[in-house]
Design a protein around this motif. Sequence first.
Motif, short mmCIF file in Angstrom:
data_model
loop_
_atom_site.label_atom_id
_atom_site.label_comp_id
_atom_site.label_asym_id
_atom_site.label_seq_id
_atom_site.Cartn_x
_atom_site.Cartn_y
_atom_site.Cartn_z
N VAL A 228 6.81 -71.46 -8.04
CA VAL A 228 7.45 -70.54 -9.00
C VAL A 228 7.58 -69.03 -8.69
CG1 VAL A 228 7.67 -72.24 -10.74
CG2 VAL A 228 6.31 -70.29 -10.97
N GLU A 229 6.13 -68.64 -8.04
CA GLU A 229 6.00 -67.08 -7.74
C GLU A 229 7.32 -66.64 -6.79
OE1 GLU A 229 2.67 -64.76 -5.85
OE2 GLU A 229 2.55 -66.70 -5.56
N GLY A 230 7.76 -65.52 -7.34
CA GLY A 230 8.66 -64.72 -6.60
C GLY A 230 9.95 -65.08 -6.85
N HIS A 231 10.21 -65.96 -7.64
CA HIS A 231 11.62 -66.48 -7.97
C HIS A 231 12.26 -65.60 -9.29
CE1 HIS A 231 12.45 -69.72 -5.22
NE2 HIS A 231 10.90 -69.90 -5.53
N ASP A 232 13.51 -65.61 -9.59
CA ASP A 232 13.94 -65.17 -10.78
C ASP A 232 13.61 -65.55 -12.08
OD1 ASP A 232 15.59 -64.02 -12.91
OD2 ASP A 232 16.99 -63.07 -11.08
N ALA A 233 12.94 -64.79 -12.99
CA ALA A 233 12.35 -65.31 -14.17
C ALA A 233 13.45 -65.77 -15.10
CB ALA A 233 11.69 -63.99 -14.97
N LEU A 234 14.87 -65.33 -14.97
CA LEU A 234 15.97 -65.85 -16.01
C LEU A 234 16.34 -67.27 -15.49
CD1 LEU A 234 17.94 -62.50 -16.62
CD2 LEU A 234 15.68 -63.57 -17.72
N ASP A 235 16.21 -67.74 -14.24
CA ASP A 235 16.79 -68.90 -13.86
C ASP A 235 16.18 -70.20 -14.11
OD1 ASP A 235 18.90 -67.47 -12.97
OD2 ASP A 235 18.12 -67.30 -10.96
N ILE A 236 15.75 -70.61 -15.31
CA ILE A 236 14.99 -71.55 -15.79
C ILE A 236 15.52 -73.04 -15.24
CG2 ILE A 236 13.93 -72.93 -17.79
CD1 ILE A 236 13.85 -69.98 -19.18
N PRO A 237 16.69 -73.21 -15.40
CA PRO A 237 17.19 -74.28 -14.94
C PRO A 237 16.74 -74.91 -13.31
CG PRO A 237 18.67 -73.72 -16.29
CD PRO A 237 18.00 -72.43 -15.93
N ALA A 238 17.00 -73.59 -12.42
CA ALA A 238 16.68 -73.86 -11.22
C ALA A 238 15.41 -74.11 -11.07
CB ALA A 238 16.94 -72.54 -10.43
N LEU A 239 14.35 -73.43 -11.66
CA LEU A 239 13.05 -73.47 -11.56
C LEU A 239 12.43 -74.63 -12.06
CD1 LEU A 239 11.93 -69.86 -13.01
CD2 LEU A 239 11.47 -70.69 -10.83
N HIS A 240 13.08 -75.39 -13.12
CA HIS A 240 12.72 -76.54 -13.68
C HIS A 240 13.17 -77.66 -12.65
CE1 HIS A 240 12.76 -80.24 -16.15
NE2 HIS A 240 11.85 -79.46 -17.03
N ASP A 241 14.03 -77.49 -12.15
CA ASP A 241 14.69 -78.40 -10.98
C ASP A 241 13.65 -78.71 -9.94
OD1 ASP A 241 16.56 -80.56 -10.19
OD2 ASP A 241 17.11 -79.16 -8.61
N ALA A 242 13.26 -77.26 -9.38
CA ALA A 242 12.52 -77.37 -8.41
C ALA A 242 11.07 -77.94 -8.74
CB ALA A 242 12.45 -75.65 -7.91
N MET A 243 10.51 -77.67 -9.66
CA MET A 243 9.11 -78.09 -10.09
C MET A 243 9.53 -79.61 -10.08
SD MET A 243 7.77 -76.09 -13.10
CE MET A 243 8.77 -76.00 -14.28
N CYS A 244 10.54 -80.32 -10.69
CA CYS A 244 10.55 -81.86 -10.76
C CYS A 244 10.84 -82.30 -9.29
CB CYS A 244 11.62 -82.31 -11.61
SG CYS A 244 11.53 -81.76 -13.26
N ARG A 245 11.48 -81.61 -8.40
CA ARG A 245 11.71 -82.30 -6.99
C ARG A 245 10.54 -82.25 -6.35
NH1 ARG A 245 17.03 -82.67 -5.24
NH2 ARG A 245 18.78 -81.87 -6.79
N SER A 246 9.68 -81.29 -6.71
CA SER A 246 8.46 -80.98 -5.83
C SER A 246 7.58 -82.20 -6.16
CB SER A 246 7.94 -79.62 -5.85
OG SER A 246 7.33 -79.48 -7.12
N VAL A 247 7.43 -82.85 -7.21
CA VAL A 247 6.35 -83.76 -7.39
C VAL A 247 6.66 -84.94 -7.25
CG1 VAL A 247 5.51 -82.07 -9.26
CG2 VAL A 247 7.14 -84.10 -9.83
N ARG A 248 7.82 -85.40 -6.33
CA ARG A 248 8.28 -86.65 -5.65
C ARG A 248 7.15 -87.65 -5.53
NH1 ARG A 248 11.25 -87.68 -0.43
NH2 ARG A 248 9.15 -87.77 0.20
N ASN A 249 6.42 -87.26 -4.58
CA ASN A 249 5.28 -87.91 -4.13
C ASN A 249 4.26 -87.98 -5.19
OD1 ASN A 249 6.98 -88.28 -2.01
ND2 ASN A 249 5.86 -87.01 -0.45
N ALA A 250 3.81 -86.99 -5.89
CA ALA A 250 2.54 -87.06 -6.66
C ALA A 250 3.09 -88.21 -7.96
CB ALA A 250 2.43 -85.67 -7.15
#
Length: 363
Positions: A65-87
Motif C-alpha cells: 500500500v505504500e505510495g498509494h492514495d490514502a483516500l482510495d480505500i476500495p482500490a487498496l482493499h482490492d489490491a490487498m485481497c488480490r495479492s494473497v491469492r497464493n497465501a
Amino acid sequence: MKLRRPSVSVYTVPTDGPEADGTLAWDSTTMVIAEVAAGDATGTGWTYGPAAVGLMLGEHLAPLVEGHDALDIPALHDAMCRSVRNAGRPGITACAISALDIALWDLKARLLGLPLVSLLGAARTHVSVYGSGGFTTYHDRRLAEQLSDWVHGQHIPRVKIKIGGDWGHEALWDLSRVRTARRAIGPEAELYVDANGAYSRKQALRVGDGLTEYGVSWFEEPVSSDDLIGLRLLRDTLPCEVTAGEYGYDPPYFARMITAGAVDCLQIDATRCGGITDFLRIAALAHAHGLEVSAHCAPNAHAAAAAAVPNLRHIEWFHDHVRIESLFFDGALDPTGGTVQPEQGPGHGLTLRRAEAEQFRVA
C-alpha cells in the motif's frame, strides 16, 4: 495524499484469570496494531490473533500500500485481497487485511477532519451492546458477579455466557450455569449462550430444549459454524434464535451461511472479515436477505461502522477485548446504559497509549 509505509506492533496481554469456552482454553490475548500515515495524520487499526498476523502485515501488506492514495480505500482493499491469492485469504491473512483496512478508514476520516461515523454515514446515534464473558472456567460466584455488574451496575440489559463445557459432554452442568446466570441478572434482562460449536446436533437440541426454561433467547454456535445443515435444523426447531458467523474471513463465507438459512442473526467481525470495507458489504448482503447483524468482539473497532448499519442489532462487549482496548486507548467507549456512542472527534476517536502498551509488546 500518498501513504507512507505502515508500521506494525504486536502485544500479548495476560488474562485476569484462566479462561475457556466449550472448545478452547487460553491465558492471554494477542493484539496486532497497524498504523498508517499520510500528510500530518495517522490512522490506527487492530485485530486479535497470533503474532504471525504482524509478519503478514509488515512483510507483505505494508509495502503493497505504500505510495498509494490514502483516500482510495476500495482500490487498496482490492489490491490487498488480490495479492494473497497464493497465501490464502482465511485466518492470519484476513486478520492482517482487516487491521490495515480499519487503519486506512481511520486515516481517511482524520485527513478529512471528520468522525469516522460521519464519513461512513450514520444510521443511528447510539449502538446497543451486550456483556459477553461467563467463561467455563468461572465458578458460580465469579459468574454471578460479572453478570450482575453488567446488568445491575452498568445497566446493560443483555448478557452472554459460555456453555458446551468439555466439548459438550457436561450438558447438565451447562444448564446449571445458565440457571445461575438467570438468578444473577433477574427475569427482565436478556440471556444469551455461546457453545462455540461444542455440541453435536442431538446434544444441541437437548440443551436447547433445556434453555427454554431460563428464557434464553440467543444460542450461538450450538454446533460448528461449518455445519450449515445442522444450524438450519436447529434454527427451524428451537424457539431461541440460532446465530453464527464470527469465523467468517471473506464475503463468500457469509453468502453461503445466508443462503443456507442457517442463522437468525448474522455475526460479523471487522477484525477478521476484511475490515470495515467488507463489514459494510456483508451487512448489506444480510440486509438484502432480511437479516439483522451483530458485531463480534473488538467493540471499539466496531462502533463507528456499526452505527452506519441500518440492520445492526448490537455489538459484543467482550470481556478480554474491553480490558485491552480500555488500557491501550484514550477514547475507549463507555457502555453504561446498554449503548455506546461513536466518538465525535476525527477518525474513530481512539489514540494509542504507547507507554501503557509497551510493557506488553512482543514484536
